[in-house]
Motif scaffolding. Sequence first.
Motif, PDB file in Angstrom:
ATOM      1  N   ASP A 179       0.826  -1.215   0.000  1.00 14.33           N
ATOM      2  CA  ASP A 179       0.000   0.000   0.000  1.00 14.33           C
ATOM      3  C   ASP A 179       0.856   1.260   0.000  1.00 14.33           C
ATOM      4  O   ASP A 179       0.451   2.307  -0.516  1.00 14.33           O
ATOM      5  N   GLN A 180       2.062   1.167   0.579  1.00 14.78           N
ATOM      6  CA  GLN A 180       2.925   2.340   0.702  1.00 14.78           C
ATOM      7  C   GLN A 180       3.799   2.577  -0.535  1.00 14.78           C
ATOM      8  O   GLN A 180       3.987   3.726  -0.950  1.00 14.78           O
ATOM      9  N   SER A 183       3.348  -0.337  -7.061  1.00 21.50           N
ATOM     10  CA  SER A 183       2.506   0.176  -8.143  1.00 21.50           C
ATOM     11  C   SER A 183       1.937  -0.999  -8.919  1.00 21.50           C
ATOM     12  O   SER A 183       2.388  -2.142  -8.781  1.00 21.50           O
ATOM     13  N   TYR A 186      -2.559  -1.992 -14.716  1.00 12.63           N
ATOM     14  CA  TYR A 186      -3.874  -2.593 -14.930  1.00 12.63           C
ATOM     15  C   TYR A 186      -4.383  -2.220 -16.315  1.00 12.63           C
ATOM     16  O   TYR A 186      -4.546  -1.045 -16.631  1.00 12.63           O
ATOM     17  N   LYS A 190      -0.589   2.299 -15.684  1.00 10.83           N
ATOM     18  CA  LYS A 190       0.117   2.168 -14.422  1.00 10.83           C
ATOM     19  C   LYS A 190      -0.454   3.129 -13.384  1.00 10.83           C
ATOM     20  O   LYS A 190      -0.713   4.295 -13.677  1.00 10.83           O
ATOM     21  N   LYS A 191      -0.651   2.613 -12.166  1.00 16.26           N
ATOM     22  CA  LYS A 191      -1.152   3.442 -11.072  1.00 16.26           C
ATOM     23  C   LYS A 191      -0.608   2.910  -9.755  1.00 16.26           C
ATOM     24  O   LYS A 191      -0.053   1.793  -9.693  1.00 16.26           O
ATOM     25  N   LEU A 192      -0.757   3.679  -8.694  1.00 17.91           N
ATOM     26  CA  LEU A 192      -0.296   3.250  -7.383  1.00 17.91           C
ATOM     27  C   LEU A 192      -1.152   2.099  -6.868  1.00 17.91           C
ATOM     28  O   LEU A 192      -2.363   2.029  -7.133  1.00 17.91           O
ATOM     29  N   ASN A 194      -2.214   1.424  -3.849  1.00 22.50           N
ATOM     30  CA  ASN A 194      -3.292   1.795  -2.926  1.00 22.50           C
ATOM     31  C   ASN A 194      -4.473   2.456  -3.637  1.00 22.50           C
ATOM     32  O   ASN A 194      -5.561   2.562  -3.084  1.00 22.50           O
ATOM     33  N   GLU A 195      -4.280   2.887  -4.865  1.00 24.61           N
ATOM     34  CA  GLU A 195      -5.386   3.461  -5.618  1.00 24.61           C
ATOM     35  C   GLU A 195      -6.307   2.390  -6.198  1.00 24.61           C
ATOM     36  O   GLU A 195      -7.447   2.673  -6.554  1.00 24.61           O
ATOM     37  N   THR A 196      -5.813   1.175  -6.297  1.00 24.25           N
ATOM     38  CA  THR A 196      -6.603   0.096  -6.894  1.00 24.25           C
ATOM     39  C   THR A 196      -7.528  -0.562  -5.887  1.00 24.25           C
ATOM     40  O   THR A 196      -8.440  -1.292  -6.278  1.00 24.25           O
ATOM     41  N   LYS A 197      -7.286  -0.344  -4.608  1.00 28.41           N
ATOM     42  CA  LYS A 197      -8.093  -0.958  -3.533  1.00 28.41           C
ATOM     43  C   LYS A 197      -8.038  -2.481  -3.568  1.00 28.41           C
ATOM     44  O   LYS A 197      -8.958  -3.169  -3.141  1.00 28.41           O
ATOM     45  N   THR A 244      -3.566  -7.707 -14.725  1.00 29.77           N
ATOM     46  CA  THR A 244      -2.997  -6.912 -13.637  1.00 29.77           C
ATOM     47  C   THR A 244      -1.619  -7.432 -13.255  1.00 29.77           C
ATOM     48  O   THR A 244      -1.453  -8.635 -13.008  1.00 29.77           O
TER      49      THR A 244
END
Length: 382
Positions: A179-180, A183, A186, A190-192, A194-197, A244
């Motif tokens: 989470d910290q 990345s 998806y 590309k995204k962090l 923690n943004e994907t939940k 993913t």
Amino acid sequence: MTSFIDSLAASEKAVIVIDIGQAYTKFGFAGSSSPHHIIPTRIIMDGKTKSVFEYNSNSMMSHDDRLTELIRLIFYKYSLINCRDRRIVIVESVITPTRIRHLLADIFLKQFEAISLVFIPSHLSATYTLGRNTALVLDVGYKETQIMPVAEGIPLAIQFDSLPCAGQAIHKQIQFLLDQYASVTYQGKKKLFNETKIKLSEDILEDIKVRCCFISPFDRAQIFTKNKSLEYTSSIDYPFNTDTIIHIPGTIREFACEVLFEQNIDGKSIVTLILDTLLQAPIDLRQQLADHILVIGGTAMMPGFLHRFNAELNHLINQSPYINRLAIKQFKFHSPPGQLNYIAWLGGSIFGALDTLEDQSITRSKYLENGIVPDWFTGESI
């Protein structure tokens, strides 16, 4: 394909050895060098896969039913044998509740009509693989790390100790660090993390732990703790599903397992368990235990674990409060004849092949008569 030895053991009604752990259950025949099956300690409950020991007040299936179902799976799905008129050896945790021991006796001796049943503590069982009866046994499992010395074949239960710091703690740390720092790619974007939940299951977290993580050497861990510059190991791409990919940084791979060696607010860690147990042991037994340390459990199979553990011991022995209280210069570790995750089961396999098994077992006729399960701590009836 069933081997000739398996078929022979089954036909001759060999002793069955079962080790029911929090995460995995090992079972097979006495005299075997490894379990025939290692399966998750889980069943299908309410349409979902659940741990046998997971408490769920909303479930229609009781804990007793879940344990019974697990035993059914062992015999009728995986082993394809009948338990009737067989001898059973149960390798149990030191802190197994009395109610669970009575429940297992009911299941095997009443429902499945085994001829006899015997319980052996996992720490004592592990010493059978060494060919000696005195050792300091540390079990680094899934939920807890447990320690207990065995002296002349007698478990010193008064010196039993444990910490809730083992494989599950690593899983929680991996999820936290992902989470910290992690990345995700998806569907090509590309995204962090923690943004994907994304909430990873215990199976996925364990797979990440086993495939990607390792335990850092003592010197590198000291540098990491002091927040100095450090060249991290390479990152790795973990395919989560078809579209993913989780990008796991080197810092997670190398330092997720540091939670095992961190001291809690009371100054305790899995390393201090060894030193504190030696302090509590009789003076004339301390060096003998330090010379015969046996580390078992699946978490202890992490790459670099034993090397780091030994380095931590040698560091702390020269620190307060141990430097003035323990006159021990070095520690010696046994290398058992098998994988660390089933050494306790292997000891039960050896125990089950001994001529003394019958004398130490609870027979079905005796149990049906009085319903008593002897207490292995004292040798007296409960």
